[in-house]
Design a protein around this motif. Structure first.
Motif, PDB file in Angstrom:
ATOM      1  N   VAL A 198      -8.761  -6.432  40.676  1.00 16.25           N
ATOM      2  CA  VAL A 198      -9.400  -7.481  39.674  1.00 16.25           C
ATOM      3  C   VAL A 198     -11.091  -8.224  40.156  1.00 16.25           C
ATOM      4  O   VAL A 198     -11.244  -7.434  41.360  1.00 16.25           O
ATOM      5  CB  VAL A 198      -8.580  -9.053  40.278  1.00 16.25           C
ATOM      6  CG1 VAL A 198      -8.921 -10.672  39.900  1.00 16.25           C
ATOM      7  CG2 VAL A 198      -6.944  -8.512  40.053  1.00 16.25           C
ATOM      8  N   HIS A 199     -11.374  -8.600  39.291  1.00 14.40           N
ATOM      9  CA  HIS A 199     -13.159  -9.011  39.296  1.00 14.40           C
ATOM     10  C   HIS A 199     -13.165 -10.232  39.733  1.00 14.40           C
ATOM     11  O   HIS A 199     -12.391 -11.176  39.272  1.00 14.40           O
ATOM     12  CB  HIS A 199     -13.542  -8.938  38.353  1.00 14.40           C
ATOM     13  CG  HIS A 199     -13.713  -7.632  37.908  1.00 14.40           C
ATOM     14  ND1 HIS A 199     -14.815  -6.664  38.710  1.00 14.40           N
ATOM     15  CD2 HIS A 199     -13.090  -6.549  37.288  1.00 14.40           C
ATOM     16  CE1 HIS A 199     -14.866  -5.503  38.432  1.00 14.40           C
ATOM     17  NE2 HIS A 199     -13.611  -5.598  37.536  1.00 14.40           N
ATOM     18  N   LEU A 200     -13.373 -11.109  41.010  1.00 14.87           N
ATOM     19  CA  LEU A 200     -14.082 -12.086  41.799  1.00 14.87           C
ATOM     20  C   LEU A 200     -15.364 -12.479  41.704  1.00 14.87           C
ATOM     21  O   LEU A 200     -16.412 -11.639  41.699  1.00 14.87           O
ATOM     22  CB  LEU A 200     -13.802 -11.572  43.501  1.00 14.87           C
ATOM     23  CG  LEU A 200     -13.699 -13.167  43.930  1.00 14.87           C
ATOM     24  CD1 LEU A 200     -12.833 -14.397  43.307  1.00 14.87           C
ATOM     25  CD2 LEU A 200     -13.039 -13.163  45.581  1.00 14.87           C
ATOM     26  N   MET A 201     -15.443 -13.937  40.546  1.00 11.98           N
ATOM     27  CA  MET A 201     -16.306 -14.324  40.661  1.00 11.98           C
ATOM     28  C   MET A 201     -16.863 -15.558  41.670  1.00 11.98           C
ATOM     29  O   MET A 201     -15.105 -16.407  41.878  1.00 11.98           O
ATOM     30  CB  MET A 201     -16.842 -15.013  39.666  1.00 11.98           C
ATOM     31  CG  MET A 201     -16.499 -14.391  37.972  1.00 11.98           C
ATOM     32  SD  MET A 201     -17.308 -12.416  37.987  1.00 11.98           S
ATOM     33  CE  MET A 201     -18.671 -13.904  37.373  1.00 11.98           C
ATOM     34  N   ILE A 202     -17.527 -16.055  42.637  1.00 11.30           N
ATOM     35  CA  ILE A 202     -17.715 -16.993  43.824  1.00 11.30           C
ATOM     36  C   ILE A 202     -18.823 -17.929  42.945  1.00 11.30           C
ATOM     37  O   ILE A 202     -19.161 -17.543  41.895  1.00 11.30           O
ATOM     38  CB  ILE A 202     -18.108 -16.306  44.696  1.00 11.30           C
ATOM     39  CG1 ILE A 202     -19.560 -15.519  45.268  1.00 11.30           C
ATOM     40  CG2 ILE A 202     -16.766 -15.420  45.551  1.00 11.30           C
ATOM     41  CD1 ILE A 202     -19.988 -15.486  46.281  1.00 11.30           C
ATOM     42  N   ASP A 203     -18.796 -18.912  43.938  1.00  7.67           N
ATOM     43  CA  ASP A 203     -19.440 -19.878  43.837  1.00  7.67           C
ATOM     44  C   ASP A 203     -20.849 -20.472  44.054  1.00  7.67           C
ATOM     45  O   ASP A 203     -21.377 -19.032  44.746  1.00  7.67           O
ATOM     46  CB  ASP A 203     -19.404 -21.140  44.504  1.00  7.67           C
ATOM     47  CG  ASP A 203     -18.181 -22.272  43.040  1.00  7.67           C
ATOM     48  OD1 ASP A 203     -17.800 -22.532  42.700  1.00  7.67           O
ATOM     49  OD2 ASP A 203     -17.614 -23.263  44.052  1.00  7.67           O
ATOM     50  N   PHE A 204     -21.741 -20.110  42.987  1.00  7.42           N
ATOM     51  CA  PHE A 204     -23.107 -19.999  43.754  1.00  7.42           C
ATOM     52  C   PHE A 204     -23.388 -20.489  44.854  1.00  7.42           C
ATOM     53  O   PHE A 204     -24.704 -20.423  45.676  1.00  7.42           O
ATOM     54  CB  PHE A 204     -24.081 -20.334  42.151  1.00  7.42           C
ATOM     55  CG  PHE A 204     -25.604 -20.537  42.275  1.00  7.42           C
ATOM     56  CD1 PHE A 204     -26.664 -19.033  42.512  1.00  7.42           C
ATOM     57  CD2 PHE A 204     -26.531 -21.590  42.688  1.00  7.42           C
ATOM     58  CE1 PHE A 204     -27.951 -19.112  42.910  1.00  7.42           C
ATOM     59  CE2 PHE A 204     -28.259 -21.351  42.724  1.00  7.42           C
ATOM     60  CZ  PHE A 204     -28.561 -19.834  42.645  1.00  7.42           C
ATOM     61  N   GLU A 205     -23.206 -21.647  44.913  1.00  5.47           N
ATOM     62  CA  GLU A 205     -23.139 -22.348  46.201  1.00  5.47           C
ATOM     63  C   GLU A 205     -23.356 -21.561  47.508  1.00  5.47           C
ATOM     64  O   GLU A 205     -24.120 -21.560  48.320  1.00  5.47           O
ATOM     65  CB  GLU A 205     -22.414 -23.690  46.445  1.00  5.47           C
ATOM     66  CG  GLU A 205     -22.709 -24.256  47.857  1.00  5.47           C
ATOM     67  CD  GLU A 205     -21.540 -25.225  47.359  1.00  5.47           C
ATOM     68  OE1 GLU A 205     -20.782 -25.487  47.321  1.00  5.47           O
ATOM     69  OE2 GLU A 205     -21.789 -26.256  48.598  1.00  5.47           O
TER      70      GLU A 205
END
Ligand SMILES: Nc1nc2c([nH]c(=O)n2[C@@H]2O[C@H](COP(=O)(O)OP(=O)(O)OP(=O)(O)O)[C@@H](O)[C@H]2O)c(=O)[nH]1
Ligand SMILES: [Mg+2]
Length: 354
Positions: A198-205
């Motif tokens: 699974v590809h996980l995207m996180i917040d820019f913060e």
């Protein structure tokens, strides 16, 4: 002035491009050295001739170049890319070709190779192909998480939702968590994502905070821990690469670039043409366009509607997910309008409780 004249004198050509697929492998052909973009790998295809539809042109080109008969009714639109090479303007009209008869070979003497989708990055393509590779490697569903109040419960819910809905790309939002708890959650979930593909995207913060604390070592550390991307809100997108922002002074734009060069994905939330163009020039991998329809989870302002979606997607040089009121039933329409797929909160996150 001469630039203006040149731009209009340049030939604009419509190209039918086929992603010929079999058992998870994609067929590549090598362009002869002496032609435009020679010596690079390409997806087979060629110019749409006068009076031809793009589908007819594609079937003809695949027969001429590979000696195969593609099933025209099985063609699936993938993406359209308008690209300005210095000597010509091309519109690459890219289609997946899942069904064909015959054994593909380089009829014109060109080398051909079957390549696994995840290894496409190892081949050298013309510049216009970068978003095509991204589109091929991105799934059709992009989950955005709803409320998470506790990292432990959030971790278990994430696993359950990804497994149940076969999600391969997820944006985990900080939601009500502190930034520290959010960091703990995504590190733990990242390890699971690596195992589950699974590809996980996180917040820019969080990306910004880790970069400020640890410098560029944060980039490798994220990728090694199964965090494969960063998602920027539209406000954050407009601030990167902008001379007015503080972010540049802190080197965050450069860090995003380095993250992308190391294989990380960059995504941005967009609501109009300007934001999509900003995403293109800022090196984003893909965008999420919203709200297409009224969202079930919250009031996101007036809907763009389907006509605007179709128009914005056609002009975009990046894969575009539709967000806002999307359900599994919307997927086919989104794909037929040239979109990458659907992005949603309610459809999957609230599935258990609805
Ligand atoms: N077929 C194909 N063309 C591509 C790709 N990427 C890309 O930029 N192009 C550009 O699209 C244009 C047209 O493609 P083409 O040269 O295959 O056209 P064709 O088969 O009709 O060639 P011909 O004029 O020799 O008959 C070229 O300028 C080429 O550089 C790609 O992946 N596949
Ligand atoms: Mg060709």
């Amino acid at each position: 002035m001469s630039g203006f004249i040149d731009a209009h004198a340049k030939k604009r050509i419509h190209v039918a491009v086929g992603v010929v697929e079999r058992d998870g492998l994609i067929l590549l052909a090598k362009r002869p050295d002496h032609v435009h973009q020679g010596g690079l790998w390409e997806f087979p295809g060629g110019k749409v001739e006068q009076g031809e539809t793009v589908e007819v042109a594609l079937v003809r080109e695949l027969s001429e170049e590979l000696g195969i008969q593609a099933n025209p009714s099985a063609l699936i639109p993938l993406i359209q890319i308008h690209h300005d090479y210095s000597d010509k303007l091309v519109c690459l009209d890219v289609w997946r070709v899942p069904e064909f008869f015959g054994h593909p070979q380089g009829v014109e003497g060109q080398p051909v190779e079957w390549v696994p989708i995840e290894q496409l990055g190892l081949y050298q393509f013309p510049q216009a192909n970068v978003p095509i590779i991204a589109a091929l490697q991105l799934p059709q569903r992009y989950l955005i998480t709803g409320s998470i109040t506790d990292p432990e419960a959030g971790f278990h819910k994430l696993k359950a939702v990804c497994e149940r809905a076969a999600i391969k790309l997820v944006r985990v939002r900080r939601s009500e968590l502190t930034l520290d708890d959010y960091g703990i959650l995504v590190m733990r979930f990242g390890a699971w994502c690596q195992q589950a593909g699974v590809h996980l995207m996180i917040d820019f913060e969080l990306f910004t905070s880790l970069f400020k604390q640890n410098g560029s070592s944060a980039i490798d550390s994220l990728l090694q821990n199964g965090i494969s991307g960063v998602h920027l809100r539209s406000r954050e997108l407009l601030a990167v690469n902008s001379s007015e922002s503080n972010e540049d002074e802190d080197g965050v734009s450069g860090a995003l670039e380095a993250f992308s060069a190391a294989g990380g994905r960059l995504a941005a939330s967009c609501h109009n043409k300007d934001e999509i163009e900003h995403a293109e020039s800022s090196g984003m991998t893909f965008v999420v366009l919203s709200p297409i329809e009224a969202a079930r989870s919250h009031d996101a302002g007036p809907e763009l509607g389907w006509n605007a979606f179709r128009g914005l997607v056609a002009a975009a040089k990046l894969p575009v997910y539709a967000l806002g009121g999307m359900t599994e039933a919307s997927l086919e329409k989104v794909i037929s309008f040239g979109g990458q797929g659907i992005s949603a909160v309610s459809e999957w996150w609230h599935g258990e409780t609805r």
